[in-house]
Design a protein around this motif. Structure first.
Motif, PDB file in Angstrom:
ATOM      1  N   ILE A 102      28.359  27.086  39.443  1.00  0.00           N
ATOM      2  CA  ILE A 102      27.020  27.201  39.250  1.00  0.00           C
ATOM      3  C   ILE A 102      26.767  27.775  37.944  1.00  0.00           C
ATOM      4  O   ILE A 102      27.442  28.498  37.150  1.00  0.00           O
ATOM      5  N   GLN A 113      23.513  23.951  40.048  1.00  0.00           N
ATOM      6  CA  GLN A 113      24.921  23.445  40.233  1.00  0.00           C
ATOM      7  C   GLN A 113      25.306  22.326  39.169  1.00  0.00           C
ATOM      8  O   GLN A 113      24.398  21.672  38.742  1.00  0.00           O
TER       9      GLN A 113
ATOM     10  N   ALA B  79      23.195  33.926  43.417  1.00  0.00           N
ATOM     11  CA  ALA B  79      23.641  32.594  42.994  1.00  0.00           C
ATOM     12  C   ALA B  79      24.365  32.060  44.227  1.00  0.00           C
ATOM     13  O   ALA B  79      24.034  30.701  44.604  1.00  0.00           O
ATOM     14  N   PHE B  83      22.717  28.370  46.787  1.00  0.00           N
ATOM     15  CA  PHE B  83      23.426  26.996  46.913  1.00  0.00           C
ATOM     16  C   PHE B  83      24.328  26.993  48.285  1.00  0.00           C
ATOM     17  O   PHE B  83      25.079  26.022  48.440  1.00  0.00           O
TER      18      PHE B  83
END
Lengths: 183, 187
Positions: A102, A113, B79, B83
């Motif tokens: 990341i 990403q 973070a 994702f």
């Protein structure tokens, strides 16, 4: 035949295998060319003792066929204790792995990403492209009207250069966005 | 054990819980007020408790996300959750952002990045039983499960991770155990 649906799984299983055997025997009867044995055959097997009698004969028939055929079913022998379950569920290979790819997008500062386009920038470009497409749709006025020449997008206060000689011009009534570089 | 400061609570805030059925224990943890610290004491880091109740998600699946987050700094946690493709990741992300906002607004936290996650837990919520219709008139009873998610943010950098137990540590502990044995009823 009236279908009875008892909640007990054993009786349900027995009924199912009994029904299967009945169907197979009926099919065999039809292939022999005899009259359909609906009436006589069912009158013999009276429904009063239907589950008991058939189940006894069924068990005596099923046991040798079970041994012969390889249709044994695997079943758990013992209940898996919560300790064993926890060992399996909390094994490191089942835990979610920490992602180390990341980064920060240099354009907008959101997270992205490494091998994927930044989501924010992508939605921004997508919205602008959608508006350009509505302009094109207004200009063309219907399907299958796409011209054979290239198109160029011009924003407020821009003139077509000598490079954009034969191209179709699409006007957008706003300032040029900083990320849309003019050639 | 929590001490209530000498300041008086206005009566209005105690009796306005008519709309909520019951205020959970985790929500009440935000209400403790410590007495003012003496000049020599080290600074007590700010603690923020936040939770979300009755999330329509499985408790077991939520546990994996809570385990991922444990002990990280809040930026790293956000973070990782951004994702992650799970449904609970979105929910937990919202909870963390809310808690961060609460910390800055109400709990006198100076830097919103200077927080780390001390506890992150998932709990079993209220389950309801419903009928699941199968073919041929059969039915099954299915459980609609909900879960709660609890998080405690503490001001300061995240604590360094514990070094994993090596064989040498285990051997040392074993030898120590052997040495500390005593024989009963003797000199």
């Amino acid at each position: 035949l009236v279908m009875v649906f008892p909640p007990l799984p054993r009786l349900r299983g027995l009924l199912r295998c009994c029904w299967g055997r009945l169907e197979r025997s009926l099919l065999l009867g039809f292939s022999g060319g005899q009259s359909p044995p609906w009436g006589p055959a069912l009158a013999v097997q009276a429904p009063a003792f239907f589950p008991q009698a058939v189940s006894d004969t069924g068990e005596s028939n099923e046991a040798p066929s079970l041994l012969d055929s390889v249709l044994w079913m695997a079943a758990p022998k013992k209940r898996r204790t919560i300790e064993v379950n926890r060992c399996r569920r909390r094994n490191p290979n089942k835990l979610i792995k920490v992602k180390r790819n990341i980064d920060v997008c240099p354009e907008c500062g959101n997270l992205k990403q490494k091998h994927i386009l930044c989501g924010y920038c992508y939605t921004k470009v997508k919205a602008e492209t959608q508006l350009i497409r509505t302009e094109i749709r207004k200009k063309e006025g219907g399907p299958f009207n796409a011209p054979t020449v290239e198109s160029v997008v011009l924003y407020d206060g821009e003139k077509p250069t000598e490079k954009d000689e034969g191209k179709r011009i699409i006007e957008r009534a706003r300032k040029r966005p900083s990320w849309f570089v003019q050639n | 054990r929590w001490l209530v400061s000498s300041s008086l609570f206005p009566l209005s805030c105690i009796h306005t819980s008519a709309s909520l059925q019951k205020i959970g224990k985790w929500e009440k943890k935000n209400r403790i007020v410590y007495p003012p610290q003496l000049p020599g004491e080290p600074r007590r880091p700010a603690e923020i408790y936040h939770c979300r109740r009755d999330i329509k998600y499985s408790n077991e699946k939520m546990w994996y996300l809570a385990k991922l987050i444990k002990g990280m700094s809040i930026d790293q946690a956000l973070a990782q959750l951004e994702f992650n493709d799970k449904k609970g990741a979105k929910v937990i992300r919202e909870v963390l952002l809310e808690a961060q906002e609460m910390a800055v607004r109400n709990h006198n936290v100076e830097f919103k990045s200077n927080l780390h996650i001390a506890y992150s837990l998932s709990g079993r919520g209220r389950y309801v039983k419903r009928i699941r219709y199968h073919g041929k008139g059969m039915y099954g009873i299915m459980n609609i499960g909900r879960c709660h998610y609890f998080v405690k943010l503490v001001e300061g950098p995240p604590p360094p991770p514990e070094p994993p137990r090596t064989g040498f540590d285990q051997a040392k502990e074993y030898v120590q155990q052997l040495r500390s044995r005593t024989i009963a009823n003797t000199l």
